[in-house]
Design a protein around this motif. Structure first.
Motif, mmCIF file in Angstrom:
data_model
loop_
_atom_site.group_PDB
_atom_site.id
_atom_site.type_symbol
_atom_site.label_atom_id
_atom_site.label_comp_id
_atom_site.label_asym_id
_atom_site.label_seq_id
_atom_site.Cartn_x
_atom_site.Cartn_y
_atom_site.Cartn_z
ATOM 1 N N THR A 686 1.157 -1.429 -0.166
ATOM 2 C CA THR A 686 0.436 0.024 0.079
ATOM 3 C C THR A 686 0.883 1.285 -0.094
ATOM 4 N N THR A 687 2.072 0.990 0.806
ATOM 5 C CA THR A 687 2.844 2.406 1.224
ATOM 6 C C THR A 687 3.566 2.666 -0.544
ATOM 7 N N LEU A 688 4.089 1.060 -0.764
ATOM 8 C CA LEU A 688 4.450 1.560 -2.305
ATOM 9 C C LEU A 688 4.055 2.580 -3.447
ATOM 10 N N ARG A 689 2.418 1.541 -3.377
ATOM 11 C CA ARG A 689 1.415 2.621 -4.425
ATOM 12 C C ARG A 689 0.901 3.466 -4.269
ATOM 13 N N GLN A 690 0.693 4.247 -3.201
ATOM 14 C CA GLN A 690 0.578 5.386 -2.478
ATOM 15 C C GLN A 690 1.962 6.590 -3.619
ATOM 16 N N LEU A 691 2.964 6.188 -2.689
ATOM 17 C CA LEU A 691 4.624 6.732 -2.976
ATOM 18 C C LEU A 691 4.723 6.711 -4.856
ATOM 19 N N GLU A 693 2.184 7.080 -6.806
ATOM 20 C CA GLU A 693 1.344 8.048 -6.996
ATOM 21 C C GLU A 693 1.318 9.368 -6.965
ATOM 22 N N TYR A 694 1.725 10.246 -5.904
ATOM 23 C CA TYR A 694 2.556 10.900 -5.383
ATOM 24 C C TYR A 694 4.143 11.463 -6.184
ATOM 25 N N LEU A 695 4.836 9.847 -6.730
ATOM 26 C CA LEU A 695 6.063 10.499 -7.763
ATOM 27 C C LEU A 695 4.771 10.744 -9.085
ATOM 28 N N GLU A 696 3.812 10.070 -9.315
ATOM 29 C CA GLU A 696 3.922 11.052 -10.545
ATOM 30 C C GLU A 696 3.379 12.109 -10.880
ATOM 31 N N GLU A 697 2.761 12.811 -9.331
ATOM 32 C CA GLU A 697 2.029 13.684 -9.717
ATOM 33 C C GLU A 697 2.981 15.044 -9.094
ATOM 34 N N ARG A 698 2.804 16.772 -9.910
ATOM 35 C CA ARG A 698 3.747 17.349 -9.104
ATOM 36 C C ARG A 698 2.816 17.883 -8.347
ATOM 37 N N GLY A 699 3.299 18.852 -7.234
ATOM 38 C CA GLY A 699 2.946 19.616 -6.140
ATOM 39 C C GLY A 699 2.821 18.923 -4.855
ATOM 40 N N LYS A 700 3.121 17.252 -4.930
ATOM 41 C CA LYS A 700 3.116 16.463 -4.162
ATOM 42 C C LYS A 700 4.069 16.088 -2.858
ATOM 43 N N ASN A 701 4.911 17.158 -3.082
ATOM 44 C CA ASN A 701 6.146 16.876 -3.039
ATOM 45 C C ASN A 701 6.248 16.493 -1.032
ATOM 46 N N PRO A 702 5.365 17.074 -0.260
ATOM 47 C CA PRO A 702 5.018 16.823 1.338
ATOM 48 C C PRO A 702 4.806 16.215 1.441
ATOM 49 N N ALA A 708 7.999 8.573 2.075
ATOM 50 C CA ALA A 708 9.371 8.451 2.262
ATOM 51 C C ALA A 708 10.402 7.846 3.284
ATOM 52 N N LYS A 709 9.897 8.927 4.098
ATOM 53 C CA LYS A 709 10.605 8.811 5.572
ATOM 54 C C LYS A 709 9.807 6.936 5.845
#
Length: 996
Positions: A686-691, A693-702, A708-709
Motif C-alpha cells: 500500500t505504501t509503495l503504491r501511494q508513493l 502515485e505521489y511521484l507521478e503528480e506535481r505538487g505532491k512533494n510533502p 519516503a520517510k
C-alpha cells in the motif's frame, strides 16, 4: 457329388462363423453416446468417408439396412458400422465392425481385415473399453507388414491410418510420450505419400500430445501448416518461433477462404488449437482475436460440436484475460472478460452434444469460474448448485479415459472451493479452523474405494462427497494404467486433505503422488515439484511442525524448479498469472521458512539469498516465455559481490507476509547480517503504491517525503549503523524484491535529507547472478562512441495510444554532444527499427542514448519504446549486440532511456525495464521510471555525461554527483528526476533453438 458336398461344407462353415459373430454381437451392451470430436476418423481402403462433415450423416433407411444384413458381405457390415458410428451409436457400430472383421478374415482379405480391426479399436475407444480397444489395434498391427516391406501405396496408407488410431488410444489412456512417437510415425508416412488429407489431421493429433507435454512452441510450429492454405505442397513444419509466426497475417485469411474446400473443417480445428497454444504461451490478445474470427466462421458452417469447442477455447482465453487484468489491478476490464468467459462457457454447454466431454468441460470451467469469485457466488448460489448436479450426472455417462480422471479432479477442486464459500459466506478464510467432518483416508495401502453415488442434495456439499470424487479418479487412473493421471489425482486429493487439516492423510497421499511422479517410467518433474512443495507445507504447518523436514521438502521443490528453467512455460500454462499462483509461492515460502528464526544461521541466510535471486531469474524467464537468461553459475554470490565492487554494500530486501527481511553483505566481510522490519506485506505494498502515485503528480512533494520517510524506516534504518560504521562502503547495491524496484531508493528520506544527499552512490541490481563481474566497474570508458536518437514530434496514435510531443530532445542530445561527442544520431522519421539495427550492427557503440516515450510493464506486449510510427519492443532489441568470436564481441556499456515510465497499477512493471536491458545486452541501464520534468531531465543528463567523462569516474558516482548538482540548483528541489542505474551482465540472452 463331391463338388456339391465341398460347396455345402464351405457354406455351412461360413454360416456358422456368421451365426457365432452375430450371436456375440446380440449380447453386446447397447450403450448410446454422442460422437466426441476427434481428429481420428473411420478409415477405409479408398479413404472416402460416407459423411464428409461430422454430425451431417444420415441414418440408413430400414429397407436398406435389411438388405445389407441379408447380403452378409463384409463390405455391407462395414458400411452399416460407419453409419452407426457417425450417428454416435458406438455399441451398434462395434457389433457391425466385428461382423466385418469376421467376413474379411473368411475371405482372406487381410488388408481390409486390418482396417476393420483398426476401426473396431477406435469404436471401443469411444466406449471406454480399453482392453478390447488395445486388443483390436494389436491384432490390426500384427496383420500389417513393416513399413519397409509394403508392396503398395495402399498398404502404406493403411499403416498410417492404423498408427493414427493407435496414437489416439494411447493419448486417451494417458500414454502421452508413446502417443507422440506413434503419431510421428504416422505423420512421416503421410509426408511420403504427399497425402494432405492424412498429414494435416495427423499433425492435429500431434499438437494435442505436444500441448499435454507442455511443448507449446513445437505445438505452435506443428499447427501452422494445418491452418495455412499456401503450405499444401510443402509438407514441411516451419522453423520460425511462435512470435515470428504471429506477425504473419496468413492465418485468419486461410480460415476464412481455404484454397481446398475439403480441408475447411481441418483448418478450423487447426485454427482453434492455434488459439489455444497462443493462450498457453501468453499471447492472449492474439488468441482472442483468432478465436473470435474462428467462431464467426464455424457458426456459419453449422457445425455444432466444433462450435462448442471453439466457444470453450474462447471462454478459456477470456478467463485468462480476466486474470491478467485483475493481476494488473484493471478491475473493470477484468470483470468484462470474466462475464465474456461465463457467456462463452454457457453457450458451449448448450451447443455441445449431451453425454460429451465438451459439454462437461464447459460446465466444469463455468463452475470453477463461478465458485472462485465471491460476486458470482453470492448472487448465483442455487445456479451453482444446479450446475454441480448436472455435471455429476453427466460424468456418470462418459466413457472411461484419462480425460474423465481430470474432469473428476477438476470437479473435486471446485467443490472444495464451494464448500469453503458455503462455510464462510463472507469470504473469510477458514484455514485455521478444522472442519468437523473428516474425509475417509483413501490413501491407505489397503483402503477400499467407496463406489457409492456422489450425488448430494442441492443445499450442501459434504466433505465425504469431495473425498469420494478423488477416490474415484484415483481408481480410474490406476485401472487405465495412467501413471501421470494417478499421480495428479493423488496429489490433488492430498491438497484436499491439507485444506481440511487432515495432516496424516495429506502426507500419505502426497508422498504416493511424489513417488509416482519420480517413477522412471513417468519422470514428471512438473508434477514432482508441486508435491514436494505440498509436502513441505504439510510438514511445516501440520501437527508435527517439522521445520527441518519442511526445509528438506522445499529444497527438493526448489532444485526441481531450477532443473526446469527451460520449461517454466509449460508449468505456467496461463502465463504470468499462473506463474504468480503456482511457481512464485514456492520461492517465497521457502525464503520465509529459512528465515523463521530471529537469528538465522549463515547457511540459511545464504540459501535464502540464493532462492530470492533465483526467483528474479525465473521472473525474467517467465517474462520472455523462455529459459534463456544467462546466469553466473560458476561463482558464489559473495564472490560476485566482491569482484563487482570491493567498496559496495549489497542489500537484499525481501517482502514476506509479516515482515520485511533484509540481508546485508558488507565489503571485506564473509558473515552476512540479518535485519527485519515488522510490517505486513499488505502495508508495504500500500505504501509503495501511494508513493508511486505521489511521484507521478506535481505538487505532491510533502506526501512524497512523508511516505519516503516511512520506507526509509523499513528498508534502510535497520542497516544504517552497520553501514556507517564500515569505512569501506562507498556504494549501496540494492537487490530488491520486484515491487520495491519501482521506487528509486535515492528518494528515501531520513527526516532531514534524501538518501541521495548522503555520501553513498546508489545502484540497483536485478540480481548478482545476472551481474557481469568479469571486470571492475570503475574501468574508464575508452574510445567512447555514442549513438543517440528519439522522437520529439507528436505522432498519430500508435496501436490506439497517443503520445505528446517531447520538447527538449534536440537540446539534450546537443548538450551531451558538447561534453562527449555523439557519433551518430537518428531523430524522428529516421528513428525506425530497421535503421537502428543497421547502425548498431555497423559500429560498436559504447553508449546508446534514447530519448523517446516508453513504458515498462510486467507484460511484454505492454513494454515498448516509441520509434517513428511504431513500437520498439524487447524482442526487437535482440540483434543490437552482435556476437562473433570472443574477441569480436560487441558490448553496449550503457543504455540510457530518458523519457520512460512504468505502467500504472503494475507493481512489477520493472520487469519490462529488466527485459529491455537483458535483451539489448547492455551492461548497465539508466532509465526514468516516472514521468519527469522534461527540462530537468535534460539538465540531469548533461551533468551526468559531463561527470562520466572524467578519468576513473564510475557511472554510479557520475549519476550521484549530477543529481546533487541538480538538487542544489533553484527550482528543482520538488521535482528532480530520479532515474535508476541498474547493472546487468553483458552476455544478455542466449538463443535456444526450439526442441525437436
Amino acid at each position: 457329388m463331391k463338388p456339391f458336398r465341398q460347396r455345402f461344407r464351405r457354406s455351412l462353415r461360413l454360416f456358422t462363423i456368421i451365426f457365432v459373430v452375430g450371436l456375440t454381437a446380440f449380447f453386446a451392451v447397447n450403450v448410446k453416446a454422442q460422437p466426441i470430436s476427434s481428429t481420428v476418423q473411420i478409415m477405409g481402403r479408398d479413404t472416402a468417408l460416407p459423411c464428409p462433415e461430422a454430425g451431417r450423416c444420415g441414418v440408413l433407411k430400414q429397407e436398406d439396412a435389411v438388405s445389407l444384413i441379408q447380403s452378409r458381405s463384409p463390405q455391407a457390415w462395414q458400411n452399416l458400422a460407419r453409419t452407426s458410428y457417425a450417428a454416435g451409436e458406438f455399441a451398434e457400430a462395434a457389433k457391425y465392425w466385428r461382423q466385418a472383421v469376421a467376413g474379411f478374415e473368411v475371405g482372406g482379405d487381410w488388408l481390409n481385415q486390418a482396417i476393420a480391426l483398426g476401426n473396431l479399436s477406435l469404436t471401443y475407444q469411444q466406449l471406454g473399453d480399453w482392453k478390447e480397444a488395445n486388443s483390436a489395434i494389436g491384432k490390426s498391427r500384427s496383420l500389417l507388414p513393416e513399413e519397409s516391406k509394403v508392396k503398395s501405396l495402399v498398404e502404406l496408407k493403411a499403416i498410417g491410418q492404423i498408427l493414427d488410431i493407435q496414437s489416439n488410444g494411447q493419448w486417451e489412456q494417458g500414454q502421452i510420450n508413446l502417443a507422440l512417437e506413434t503419431g510421428k510415425q504416422a505423420t512421416n508416412i503421410y509426408v511420403k505419400l504427399k497425402d494432405d488429407l492424412g498429414w494435416k489431421p495427423s499433425l492435429i493429433a500431434q499438437v494435442k500430445t505436444l500441448q499435454e507435454l507442455g511443448l507449446y512452441q513445437q505445438a505452435c510450429q506443428a499447427i501452422i501448416p494445418v491452418v495455412e492454405s499456401n503450405n499444401s505442397e510443402n509438407f514441411v513444419i516451419p522453423s520460425q518461433d511462435c512470435q515470428q509466426l504471429i506477425s504473419q497475417k496468413l492465418i485468419k485469411e486461410s480460415v476464412k477462404t481455404p484454397s481446398n474446400p475439403n480441408l475447411k473443417n481441418i483448418q478450423i480445428t487447426g485454427a482453434r488449437l492455434l488459439g489455444d497454444v497462443w493462450r498457453q504461451l501468453g499471447y492472449l490478445k492474439e488468441s482472442q482475436q483468432l478465436l473470435e474470427e474462428v467462431e464467426q466462421v464455424v457458426t456459419q458452417q453449422e457445425s455444432p460440436q466444433e462450435q462448442a469447442l471453439v466457444l470453450l477455447s474462447l471462454g478459456d482465453t477470456y478467463q485468462a484475460l480476466g486474470n491478467r487484468n485483475k493481476f494488473l489491478s484493471e478491475l473493470k476490464q477484468s470483470e468484462e472478460y470474466y462475464q465474456k468467459a461465463r457467456d462463452s462457457y454457457g453457450k458451449s454447454a448448450v451447443v455441445a452434444a449431451n453425454k460429451s466431454f465438451v459439454k462437461v468441460q464447459a460446465q466444469l470451467n463455468l463452475l470453477n469460474l463461478l465458485v472462485k469469485r465471491k460476486s458470482e457466488f453470492t448472487g448465483n448460489a442455487k445456479e451453482i448448485q444446479q450446475l454441480r448436479l448436472e455435471i455429476l450426472s453427466q460424468l456418470s455417462k462418459l466413457p472411461r479415459s484419462h480425460k474423465l480422471v481430470y474432469a473428476e479432479v477438476s470437479l473435486m477442486n471446485s467443490l472444495v472451493e464451494l464448500n469453503n464459500q458455503l462455510e464462510t459466506p463472507n469470504n473469510v478464510s477458514n484455514s485455521s479452523n478444522v472442519n468437523s467432518e473428516k474425509i475417509f483416508n483413501y490413501c491407505l495401502p489397503n483402503s477400499a474405494i467407496v463406489a457409492e453415488s456422489v450425488l448430494g442434495n442441492i443445499e450442501s456439499v459434504s466433505w465425504g462427497e469431495v473425498g469420494r470424487l478423488g477416490a474415484k479418479a484415483i481408481a480410474l487412473a490406476k485401472d487405465l494404467g495412467d501413471f501421470r493421471a494417478t499421480a495428479y489425482a493423488l496429489g490433488n486429493l492430498g491438497t484436499v486433505y491439507e485444506k481440511n487439516q487432515q495432516w496424516l492423510e495429506a502426507q500419505q497421499c502426497t508422498e504416493q503422488a511424489l513417488l509416482l511422479s519420480q517413477n522412471i517410467q513417468l519422470n514428471a518433474p512438473d508434477l514432482a515439484y508441486q508435491w514436494q512443495w505440498q509436502l513441505g507445507r504439510i510438514r511445516w504447518l501440520g501437527e508435527a511442525k517439522d521445520v527441518e523436514g519442511a526445509i528438506g521438502a522445499y529444497t527438493a521443490a526448489f532444485n526441481t524448479l531450477q532443473s526446469l528453467r527451460n520449461d517454466f512455460v509449460p508449468i505456467s500454462r496461463d502465463g504470468q498469472f499462473d506463474f504468480r499462483d503456482r511457481v512464485e509461492p514456492v520461492y517465497r515460502e521457502f525464503v520465509d521458512l529459512l528465515l523463521q528464526e530471529n537469528d538465522p544461521n549463515q547457511e540459511n541466510l545464504k540459501q535464502a539469498r540464493n532462492v530470492i535471486e533465483a526467483l528474479q531469474v525465473a521472473e525474467l524467464d517467465n517474462f520472455f516465455r523462455d529459459g534463456c537468461v544467462v546466469v553466473n553459475k560458476a561463482e558464489e554470490i559473495d564472490g560476485i559481490a566482491d569482484k563487482y565492487d570491493p567498496t559496495a554494500a549489497v542489500i537484499h530486501a525481501i517482502i514476506l507476509p509479516n515482515r520485511l527481511a533484509i540481508i546485508l553483505k558488507l565489503p571485506g566481510q564473509s558473515e552476512l547480517e540479518y535485519h527485519t522490519a515488522s510490517v505486513s506485506e499488505k502495508t508495504i505494498r500500500t505504501t509503495l503504491r501511494q508513493l508511486g502515485e505521489y511521484l507521478e503528480e506535481r505538487g505532491k512533494n510533502p506526501d512524497v517525503i512523508r511516505t519516503a520517510k516511512q520506507l526509509y524506516q523499513w528498508v534502510f534504518k535497520p542497516l544504517e549503523l552497520s553501514i556507517d560504521k564500515n569505512l569501506n562502503v562507498e556504494t549501496l547495491v540494492f537487490v530488491l524484491d520486484r515491487p520495491l524496484q519501482k521506487i528509486p531508493m535515492n528518494i528515501l528520506h531520513d527526516g532531514k535529507q534524501h538518501l541521495i544527499q548522503k555520501k553513498y552512490d546508489i545502484v540497483l541490481a536485478p540480481g548478482l547472478q545476472l551481474t557481469n563481474a568479469k571486470e571492475s566497474q570503475d574501468t574508464r570508458f575508452k574510445d567512447i562512441k555514442i549513438f543517440a536518437g528519439g522522437v520529439d514530434e507528436k505522432q498519430l496514435p500508435i496501436e490506439d495510444v497517443e503520445f505528446e510531443a517531447i520538447k527538449y530532445l534536440k537540446e539534450e542530445i546537443n548538450g551531451i554532444d558538447k561534453v562527449m561527442p555523439v557519433k551518430k544520431r537518428l531523430l524522428n522519421a529516421e528513428f525506425t527499427i530497421a535503421k537502428i539495427r543497421q547502425l548498431i550492427a555497423l559500429e560498436n557503440y559504447s553508449i546508446i542514448h534514447i530519448k523517446t516515450h516508453g513504458q515498462f510493464s510486467s507484460q511484454p506486449e505492454k513494454t515498448f519504446l516509441v520509434a517513428y510510427r511504431s513500437f520498439l519492443r524487447s524482442k526487437d532489441l535482440d540483434n543490437l549486440v552482435k556476437t562473433g568470436s570472443e574477441g569480436d564481441r560487441r558490448t553496449i556499456e550503457l543504455l540510457v532511456l530518458s523519457a520512460c515510465q512504468t505502467a500504472k497499477g503494475d507493481d512489477r512493471a520493472t520487469l519490462g525495464l529488466a527485459g529491455l536491458a537483458v535483451r539489448s545486452g547492455a551492461r548497465s541501464t539508466l532509465s526514468t521510471l516516472w514521468k519527469a520534468d522534461d527540462e530537468a531531465t535534460t539538465k540531469l543528463m548533461v551533468h551526468f555525461y559531463n561527470e562520466l567523462r572524467k578519468p576513473g569516474m564510475k557511472m554510479a558516482r557520475a549519476l550521484h554527483t549530477a543529481q546533487k548538482i541538480l538538487i542544489e540548483e533553484d527550482g528543482y528541489k520538488a521535482h528532480i528526476p530520479h532515474p535508476q542505474l541498474a547493472h546487468t551482465r553483458s552476455e544478455g540472452v542466449k538463443v535456444n533453438h526450439p526442441r525437436q
